[in-house]
Design an enzyme around this catalytic site. Structure first.
Site, PDB file in Angstrom:
ATOM      1  N   ASP A 173       0.857  -1.182   0.000  1.00 16.89           N
ATOM      2  CA  ASP A 173       0.000   0.000   0.000  1.00 16.89           C
ATOM      3  C   ASP A 173       0.899   1.241   0.000  1.00 16.89           C
ATOM      4  O   ASP A 173       2.118   1.140   0.186  1.00 16.89           O
ATOM      5  CB  ASP A 173      -0.895  -0.026   1.242  1.00 16.89           C
ATOM      6  CG  ASP A 173      -2.051   0.958   1.177  1.00 16.89           C
ATOM      7  OD1 ASP A 173      -2.365   1.439   0.077  1.00 16.89           O
ATOM      8  OD2 ASP A 173      -2.630   1.247   2.242  1.00 16.89           O
ATOM      9  N   GLU A 177       2.520   4.724  -4.277  1.00 15.69           N
ATOM     10  CA  GLU A 177       2.470   5.586  -5.464  1.00 15.69           C
ATOM     11  C   GLU A 177       3.806   6.304  -5.740  1.00 15.69           C
ATOM     12  O   GLU A 177       4.068   6.554  -6.923  1.00 15.69           O
ATOM     13  CB  GLU A 177       1.333   6.610  -5.321  1.00 15.69           C
ATOM     14  CG  GLU A 177      -0.055   6.036  -5.407  1.00 15.69           C
ATOM     15  CD  GLU A 177      -0.439   5.226  -4.171  1.00 15.69           C
ATOM     16  OE1 GLU A 177      -1.202   4.254  -4.306  1.00 15.69           O
ATOM     17  OE2 GLU A 177       0.049   5.548  -3.067  1.00 15.69           O
ATOM     18  N   ASP A 232      -9.199   3.252  -2.317  1.00 16.40           N
ATOM     19  CA  ASP A 232     -10.075   3.704  -1.235  1.00 16.40           C
ATOM     20  C   ASP A 232     -11.436   4.169  -1.745  1.00 16.40           C
ATOM     21  O   ASP A 232     -11.754   5.371  -1.756  1.00 16.40           O
ATOM     22  CB  ASP A 232      -9.400   4.833  -0.458  1.00 16.40           C
ATOM     23  CG  ASP A 232      -8.169   4.357   0.289  1.00 16.40           C
ATOM     24  OD1 ASP A 232      -8.046   3.143   0.501  1.00 16.40           O
ATOM     25  OD2 ASP A 232      -7.327   5.199   0.664  1.00 16.40           O
TER      26      ASP A 232
END
Length: 788
Positions: free
Chosen positions: A406, A409, A483
Site C-alpha cells: 500500500d 504511489e 479507497d
C-alpha cells in the site's frame, strides 16, 4: 486551492494544448541500422523497430539518438522480423507479414496498415512534436465511430471516447467519481475498436502522461511531460489478439495460489491477536468460507515495516500457524516508508548501505507517512530490490505467504501527495529524477516484494496485492481499486473499472467489497457481495471509524444472503481457476466486458453494468437500492438462466426479476461450466467435481478440465491434470468422449459428475463408445457419473 472556486479564477489561464509544440518536421535521411530503421528529421530522430509481424515500436527523441533500452514495462526483445523496405522520393514503406508502416517524408507522418492495406492508425495534419519545456506529444487521426478501452484504472463508463485522462499514480482518498483522475495505477495502453476490428497502442513513458480522446477535431493525442515519445502499435485484428500482443510485450500474470482466489476479509484494522481470533472464530462457527485475513498498519511496532507489535500480537508465529491449520492465511500490509529511527534495523541498513532515495546533492529524502518522518527505498536499483526482497524473510519465517503493498504511489502526507519530483533515482547507474520515473515506483516495489517472497517460499506460490502500478504490474501483483466508499455509485463505478483493468493486461483485480470508507448497510453489502463473487479478486475491507461490515454485521437475513454468495464463489472455483490458468498463458482477462466477445454488436460498445466471466457467462449485478428487477442485454444466440434453466433468445434486452437474494446469471447455450462444492476454504479437498452442460439447439458442448496442486510451481514442469470432454446429443443418444491431455497430477476427486441441462429425451448415454448409467432429475436434468 484547486478544490475551491479559485480553480476557475479568470486569472488562471491555461496554455491551449499543442500551441507551443514544434513538429518533428521533414525527413532528412533514412537508413537501416542494426535491426532498426532510423529517420533523421528536422527536429529530432525517429527509430522504428519490429517486435513481431504484428507489433511495431516508434521512438522519437528531440535531443539525441532515441534510447531503446531500459523499459520497465516491456520484457520482450525486438524480433527477427522479415521487413521489406521500399523508399521513394515522398515515402518510405516498411512491410512485415501482418502490418506495414508508411512514412511520408514532408513532413514526417506515419500510417500503419494491416496486411489487407486497411489503415490501422494514421497521422494527418498533425503528427509527433515536442516543446522547449521537454513535453512530447503525438496526434493520431480519429474516426467518428471508434471506441477506446483500457487505460488501466479509470473511473467513468467503459468506452473512454470523449475523455481526457492523466497517468500519474496518486493517493486518492477523496470520493472517487467520474471526474476523479488520476488514480493509483498508470497503464498507458488502450484498444481501439472500429467496425469490428481492433488495434492497440501502448505509450511507454513513466513520467506524467496525458491522453486526450476528445475526437471532435478528427484526432486524439497522447503526450508526456518528460522523457521521449516511445509507443507501440499492435495490429490485432481482434480485441483478443491485441491484448495477447500487448501482454507478449509486458508479460502475463503468474498463476496465483488457489487460496488467493477465495474470499478475503480485511479491516483497517484488526488491531490485536485476540480480535483476529474472534473474527476467524465467527467465520468458522457460522460456516462462512474464508481463505485470508488481512492485517493493516496496526499490527506493526509504531508502523515500522518488518516488525510486529508484541503487545498487540504476542505470538505472531503461533497465530499464523493456528490459522493456517484452519485453512486461513494471514496477509500483512507492507508500505515503502521506513521510519527514521537510528535504533531500527531496517533504517540502519538502508542508510549504511545507501538504499534510500536521495537528492542530487546526496542527502536522503524524507517524507511524512504513517511512521512519521520516513525514508523511501530506491527500487530502481537491483541491489535495493534484492535487499527489500530478502527483508521479507521476516514474514516468510513466520509462515506468511502473501503480502499487501500500500502507499506505494509513493504516497506522502504533503500538498503534492507524493515524493519531491527533484529526488534522484539511481536507476542502476543511469540516474533519473522522480519526475521521470514516478509511475514505476509501485511496479518496482512489487517486483522486489514478489521476487523476494517467491525466493523465500522455496517453491510455493506467493500472493501480492498492490495499490499502485504501471504497465506490466500483472507480472507480480493483483490490483484492488483503492479507497472507494460505501456508496451505490461506487459499486456502479467498480464494474467498468475492473473491466478496463482486465483489458489493460491486469486480469487479477477487484474493488473493496462493501466499500472502504463511509458506512455500509445490509442491502448494499448483500448486492456488492453478489458482484464480488465474480470479481477476480474478492475482498471485504472497511475503514477505521466506519460501521463493521463482516458478513454477519447486518442481521441474520443479510448474513444468509452474503453466505450464499461466498459459498457460490467456492462452488465456481474450478471454473475460475481454469480461467486464471488461461489468463496466465494468454493474457486474456477472467472478467471481461461483453464487447470483448461481441465486438460487432453496437449494444455492447458502452455496456458498463454487466460483464462476462470467460467467454460464456454473463453476470448482471443489481447496483441500485430497493431494486428487484433489471434489464439485461443478451447478445445473439441462446442463453440459459443459471437459476431456472429457462432458455432465452439473445440479440435483445430482457427484463429479469432479481429479489435481494438473486444475482442474474446467464450461461451461453451449448457451453460448459465446471463446479465444485461449498467449503470452509480452498484448503478443504474437493470431492465433488461437476461439469454442467447447458444444451441449446446445437446440443453439443466441450470443455477442457484443468487442475494442479494449487500451491507450487510444479505445473510449470507438467505437474497438472488436463482432460478434454466433448458432449453431443443426437437421436435420443448422449455421446461423451474424453481424452487425457496431461496426467502429471492426480486431483483429489476421483469422479466427474456430468449434469446436462436441457429438455431432451435421452434414452442412452455412451462414454468413449461404452454405455454408462444415467439418472434423470426433475426439471429435465440428466446426471452421469464417470471416473476421472
Amino acid at each position: 486551492m484547486q478544490d475551491t472556486s479559485f480553480a476557475i479564477h479568470p486569472g488562471n489561464k491555461q496554455q491551449i494544448e499543442g500551441t507551443n509544440h514544434r513538429d518533428i518536421g521533414n525527413v532528412r535521411s533514412f537508413e537501416k541500422k542494426e535491426g532498426r530503421f532510423v529517420f533523421e528529421c528536422d527536429n529530432g530522430t525517429v527509430n522504428v523497430l519490429f517486435y513481431s509481424d504484428s507489433v511495431a515500436r516508434v521512438v522519437m527523441n528531440q535531443k539525441q539518438d532515441p534510447v531503446l533500452e531500459g523499459s520497465f514495462a516491456v520484457i520482450k526483445e525486438p524480433g527477427n522480423v522479415d521487413v521489406s523496405v521500399q523508399e521513394k522520393d515522398e515515402e518510405v514503406t516498411l512491410t512485415a507479414q501482418e502490418m506495414s508502416l508508411h512514412v511520408l517524408k514532408t513532413p514526417m507522418r506515419i500510417t500503419f496498415k494491416d496486411s489487407d492495406g486497411q489503415i490501422i492508425v494514421g497521422e494527418g495534419k498533425k503528427g509527433m512534436g515536442h516543446s522547449h519545456e521537454g513535453e512530447v506529444i503525438c496526434y493520431k487521426d480519429a474516426l467518428p465511430y471508434e471506441h477506446y478501452y483500457g487505460f488501466g484504472e479509470k473511473t467513468g463508463f467503459l468506452d473512454k471516447k470523449g475523455e481526457k485522462m492523466t497517468m500519474w499514480n496518486t493517493d486518492v482518498y477523496a470520493p472517487h467519481n467520474p471526474e476523479t483522475d488520476a488514480l493509483y495505477q498508470s497503464i498507458p495502453f488502450f484498444i481501439t475498436l472500429r467496425g469490428g476490428r481492433a488495434h492497440g497502442l501502448f505509450f511507454d513513458n513513466t513520467g506524467k502522461t496525458h491522453f486526450n480522446m476528445r475526437t471532435e477535431a478528427g484526432t486524439y493525442s497522447f503526450s508526456g511531460d518528460s522523457g521521449q515519445m516511445d509507443y507501440y502499435v499492435m495490429a490485432g485484428p481482434g480485441m483478443k489478439e491485441v491484448l495477447s500482443q500487448y501482454t507478449s510485450l509486458t508479460g502475463t500474470m503468474p498463476l496465483p495460489p488457489k487460496w488467493a482466489l477465495g474470499f478475503h476479509q480485511s479491516r483497517y484494522s484488526y488491531e490485536t491477536e485476540e480480535e483476529v481470533r474472534e473474527v476467524v472464530g465467527n467465520f468458522l462457527e457460522k460456516s462462512i468460507p474464508v481463505d485470508a485475513i488481512y492485517l493493516d498498519i496496526h499490527y506493526m511496532d509504531g508502523y515500522r515495516v518488518f516488525t510486529f507489535d508484541e503487545d498487540r500480537f504476542p505470538n505472531a508465529k503461533q497465530l499464523v500457524a493456528d490459522l493456517k491449520e484452519q485453512g486461513i492465511r494471514i496477509v500483512p500490509i507492507v508500505d515503502p516508508g521506513v521510519k527514521e529511527d537510528p535504533e531500527y534495523e531496517a533504517y540502519q541498513e538502508g542508510v549504511r548501505d545507501d538504499r534510500f532515495c536521495k537528492y542530487i546533492e546526496g542527502n536522503v529524502y524524507y517524507g511524512d507517512v504513517w511512521p512519521g518522518n520516513s525514508a523511501l527505498p530506491d527500487f530502481t536499483s537491483d541491489s535495493v530490490q534484492k535487499w527489500w526482497g530478502d527483508k521479507h524473510k521476516f514474514y516468510s519465517d513466520l509462515g506468511i505467504e502473501g503480502i499487501w503493498n500500500d502507499m506505494n504511489e509513493p504516497a506522502v502526507f504533503n500538498d503534492t501527495k507524493t515524493m519531491d519530483t527533484k529526488v534522484m533515482h539511481n536507476n542502476n547507474g543511469n540516474p533519473k529524477t522522480h519526475r521521470e520515473l514516478h509511475n514505476i515506483y509501485g511496479l518496482k516495489m512489487g517486483e522486489a516484494t514478489y521476487e523476494g517472497m517467491k525466493n523465500n517460499l522455496e517453491g510455493k506460490r506467493t500472493f501480492l496485492l498492490t495499490r499502485a502500478g504501471y504497465a506490466g504490474v500483472q507480472r507480480y501483483a493483483s490490483v484492488w481499486t483503492g479507497d472507494n466508499r460505501s456508496f451505490w455509485e461506487h459499486l456502479q463505478l467498480a464494474l467498468p473499472m475492473c473491466m478496463n483493468l482486465g483489458m489493460s493486461g491486469v486480469p487479477f483485480c477487484g474493488p473493496d467489497v462493501g466499500g472502504f470508507a463511509h458506512d455500509a448497510n445490509g442491502q448494499l453489502l448483500a448486492r456488492w457481495t453478489q458482484f464480488g463473487t465474480f470479481t477476480p479478486y474478492f475482498r471485504n475491507h472497511s475503514a477505521i471509524g466506519t460501521r463493521r461490515q463482516e458478513p454477519w454485521s447486518f442481521g441474520e437475513d443479510v448474513e444468509a444472503n452474503v453466505k450464499k454468495y461466498i459459498d457460490l464463489r467456492y462452488i465456481w472455483m474450478p471454473q475460475l481457476y481454469k480461467l486464471f490458468r488461461d489468463a496466465s498463458l494468454t493474457g486474456l482477462p477472467v472478467m471481461r466486458p461483453l464487447v470483448f466477445e461481441y465486438p460487432e454488436d453496437k449494444n455492447t460498445f458502452n455496456l458498463s453494468d454487466q460483464f462476462m466471466i470467460g467467454d460464456n457467462v454473463i453476470v448482471a449485478p443489481i447496483t441500485t437500492p430497493d431494486t428487484e428487477h433489471r434489464v439485461v442485454y443478451l447478445p445473439g444466440g441462446e442463453w440459459v438462466n443459471y437459476w431456472t434453466d429457462d432458455i432465452q433468445e439473445g440479440g435483445r434486452h430482457i427484463m429479469v426479476e432479481a429479489p435481494l437474494d438473486t444475482l442474474p446469471i446467464f450461461v451461453k447455450a451449448d457451453t460448459v461450466v465446471a463446479h465444485g462444492s461449498p467449503k470452509q476454504s480452498t484448503a478443504v479437498k474437493e470431492d465433488n467435481f461437476q461439469l454442467h452442460a447447458y444444451f441449446g439447439k446445437i446440443a453439443e458442448a466441450s470443455y477442457t478440465i484443468y487442475e494442479d496442486d494449487g500451491e507450487t510451481f510444479g505445473y510449470e514442469n507438467g505437474e497438472a491434470f488436463e482432460k478434454s470432454v466433448n458432449l453431443s446429443y443426437d437421436s435420443d443418444v448422449l455421446t461423451i468422449t474424453t481424452e487425457d491431455l496431461n496426467t502429471g497430477f492426480t486431483p483429489d476427486w476421483s469422479e466427474i459428475t456430468i449434469v446436462i441441462h436441457g429438455a431432451f429425451d435421452v434414452t442412452e448415454a455412451a462414454l468413449n463408445g461404452r454405455n454408462v448409467e444415467m439418472e434423470k432429475l426433475d426439471g429435465g436434468k440428466l446426471v452421469i457419473t464417470v471416473s476421472r
